[in-house]
Design a protein around this motif. Sequence first.
Motif, PDB file in Angstrom:
ATOM      1  N   LEU A  43      20.769   9.317  51.564  1.00 11.48           N
ATOM      2  CA  LEU A  43      21.467   9.898  52.704  1.00 11.48           C
ATOM      3  C   LEU A  43      22.944   9.510  52.686  1.00 11.48           C
ATOM      4  O   LEU A  43      23.810  10.336  52.983  1.00 11.48           O
ATOM      5  CB  LEU A  43      20.804   9.446  54.012  1.00 11.48           C
ATOM      6  N   ALA A  44      23.229   8.280  52.312  1.00 12.61           N
ATOM      7  CA  ALA A  44      24.618   7.818  52.211  1.00 12.61           C
ATOM      8  C   ALA A  44      25.384   8.656  51.185  1.00 12.61           C
ATOM      9  O   ALA A  44      26.530   9.056  51.425  1.00 12.61           O
ATOM     10  CB  ALA A  44      24.663   6.342  51.837  1.00 12.61           C
ATOM     11  N   GLU A  45      24.755   8.935  50.054  1.00 11.61           N
ATOM     12  CA  GLU A  45      25.396   9.753  49.017  1.00 11.61           C
ATOM     13  C   GLU A  45      25.656  11.174  49.503  1.00 11.61           C
ATOM     14  O   GLU A  45      26.721  11.739  49.247  1.00 11.61           O
ATOM     15  CB  GLU A  45      24.528   9.798  47.764  1.00 11.61           C
ATOM     16  N   LYS A  46      24.695  11.740  50.212  1.00 13.00           N
ATOM     17  CA  LYS A  46      24.818  13.117  50.681  1.00 13.00           C
ATOM     18  C   LYS A  46      25.859  13.263  51.787  1.00 13.00           C
ATOM     19  O   LYS A  46      26.533  14.291  51.864  1.00 13.00           O
ATOM     20  CB  LYS A  46      23.473  13.631  51.197  1.00 13.00           C
ATOM     21  N   THR A  47      25.959  12.268  52.667  1.00  9.13           N
ATOM     22  CA  THR A  47      26.825  12.397  53.836  1.00  9.13           C
ATOM     23  C   THR A  47      28.185  11.725  53.679  1.00  9.13           C
ATOM     24  O   THR A  47      29.115  12.056  54.403  1.00  9.13           O
ATOM     25  CB  THR A  47      26.151  11.785  55.078  1.00  9.13           C
ATOM     26  N   GLY A  48      28.267  10.746  52.777  1.00  3.03           N
ATOM     27  CA  GLY A  48      29.499   9.976  52.655  1.00  3.03           C
ATOM     28  C   GLY A  48      29.589   8.845  53.659  1.00  3.03           C
ATOM     29  O   GLY A  48      30.597   8.143  53.729  1.00  3.03           O
ATOM     30  N   ILE A  49      28.542   8.643  54.441  1.00  2.00           N
ATOM     31  CA  ILE A  49      28.489   7.537  55.394  1.00  2.00           C
ATOM     32  C   ILE A  49      28.014   6.299  54.625  1.00  2.00           C
ATOM     33  O   ILE A  49      27.055   6.383  53.859  1.00  2.00           O
ATOM     34  CB  ILE A  49      27.515   7.836  56.559  1.00  2.00           C
ATOM     35  N   GLU A  50      28.673   5.172  54.823  1.00  2.00           N
ATOM     36  CA  GLU A  50      28.307   3.950  54.113  1.00  2.00           C
ATOM     37  C   GLU A  50      26.859   3.560  54.399  1.00  2.00           C
ATOM     38  O   GLU A  50      26.406   3.613  55.548  1.00  2.00           O
ATOM     39  CB  GLU A  50      29.206   2.794  54.537  1.00  2.00           C
ATOM     40  N   ALA A  51      26.154   3.159  53.348  1.00  2.00           N
ATOM     41  CA  ALA A  51      24.749   2.755  53.486  1.00  2.00           C
ATOM     42  C   ALA A  51      24.614   1.601  54.473  1.00  2.00           C
ATOM     43  O   ALA A  51      23.644   1.541  55.241  1.00  2.00           O
ATOM     44  CB  ALA A  51      24.167   2.367  52.128  1.00  2.00           C
ATOM     45  N   PHE A  52      25.592   0.689  54.486  1.00  4.39           N
ATOM     46  CA  PHE A  52      25.547  -0.430  55.426  1.00  4.39           C
ATOM     47  C   PHE A  52      25.588   0.060  56.866  1.00  4.39           C
ATOM     48  O   PHE A  52      24.864  -0.441  57.719  1.00  4.39           O
ATOM     49  CB  PHE A  52      26.716  -1.399  55.168  1.00  4.39           C
ATOM     50  N   LYS A  53      26.414   1.059  57.137  1.00  2.19           N
ATOM     51  CA  LYS A  53      26.511   1.624  58.490  1.00  2.19           C
ATOM     52  C   LYS A  53      25.203   2.315  58.855  1.00  2.19           C
ATOM     53  O   LYS A  53      24.711   2.175  59.983  1.00  2.19           O
ATOM     54  CB  LYS A  53      27.689   2.595  58.567  1.00  2.19           C
ATOM     55  N   LEU A  54      24.611   3.035  57.907  1.00  2.00           N
ATOM     56  CA  LEU A  54      23.317   3.674  58.165  1.00  2.00           C
ATOM     57  C   LEU A  54      22.245   2.633  58.457  1.00  2.00           C
ATOM     58  O   LEU A  54      21.396   2.825  59.330  1.00  2.00           O
ATOM     59  CB  LEU A  54      22.911   4.545  56.975  1.00  2.00           C
ATOM     60  N   GLU A  55      22.290   1.506  57.732  1.00  2.49           N
ATOM     61  CA  GLU A  55      21.329   0.425  57.966  1.00  2.49           C
ATOM     62  C   GLU A  55      21.505  -0.158  59.369  1.00  2.49           C
ATOM     63  O   GLU A  55      20.530  -0.418  60.074  1.00  2.49           O
ATOM     64  CB  GLU A  55      21.504  -0.668  56.917  1.00  2.49           C
ATOM     65  N   GLU A  56      22.748  -0.343  59.760  1.00  2.00           N
ATOM     66  CA  GLU A  56      23.037  -0.870  61.101  1.00  2.00           C
ATOM     67  C   GLU A  56      22.497   0.068  62.180  1.00  2.00           C
ATOM     68  O   GLU A  56      21.826  -0.359  63.119  1.00  2.00           O
ATOM     69  CB  GLU A  56      24.554  -1.030  61.234  1.00  2.00           C
TER      70      GLU A  56
END
Length: 72
Positions: A43-56
């Motif tokens: 999802l991070a790769e597809k959206t450009g949102i940092e994986a750490f932020k998605l985890e948070e």
Amino acid sequence: MAASLDKLFGMTEEAIELLNNEGIDTIEQFYEVAKHVDSRNELAEKTGIEAFKLEEWSSTAGNYLLMMDCEW
């Protein structure tokens, strides 16, 4: 009951739009994807949102969902 992504603390309008573009419209849908490392990274790769932020946000989403089911 489906909860909108804007209920998550720290979730920006830009992030919501990027997630919506991937078919993720609710906290429940987001949590199902973001709670797993592999799908979160994808999802991070597809959206450009940092994986750490998605985890948070995933942690916040999990807590939100737990509290929704709580009877006071």
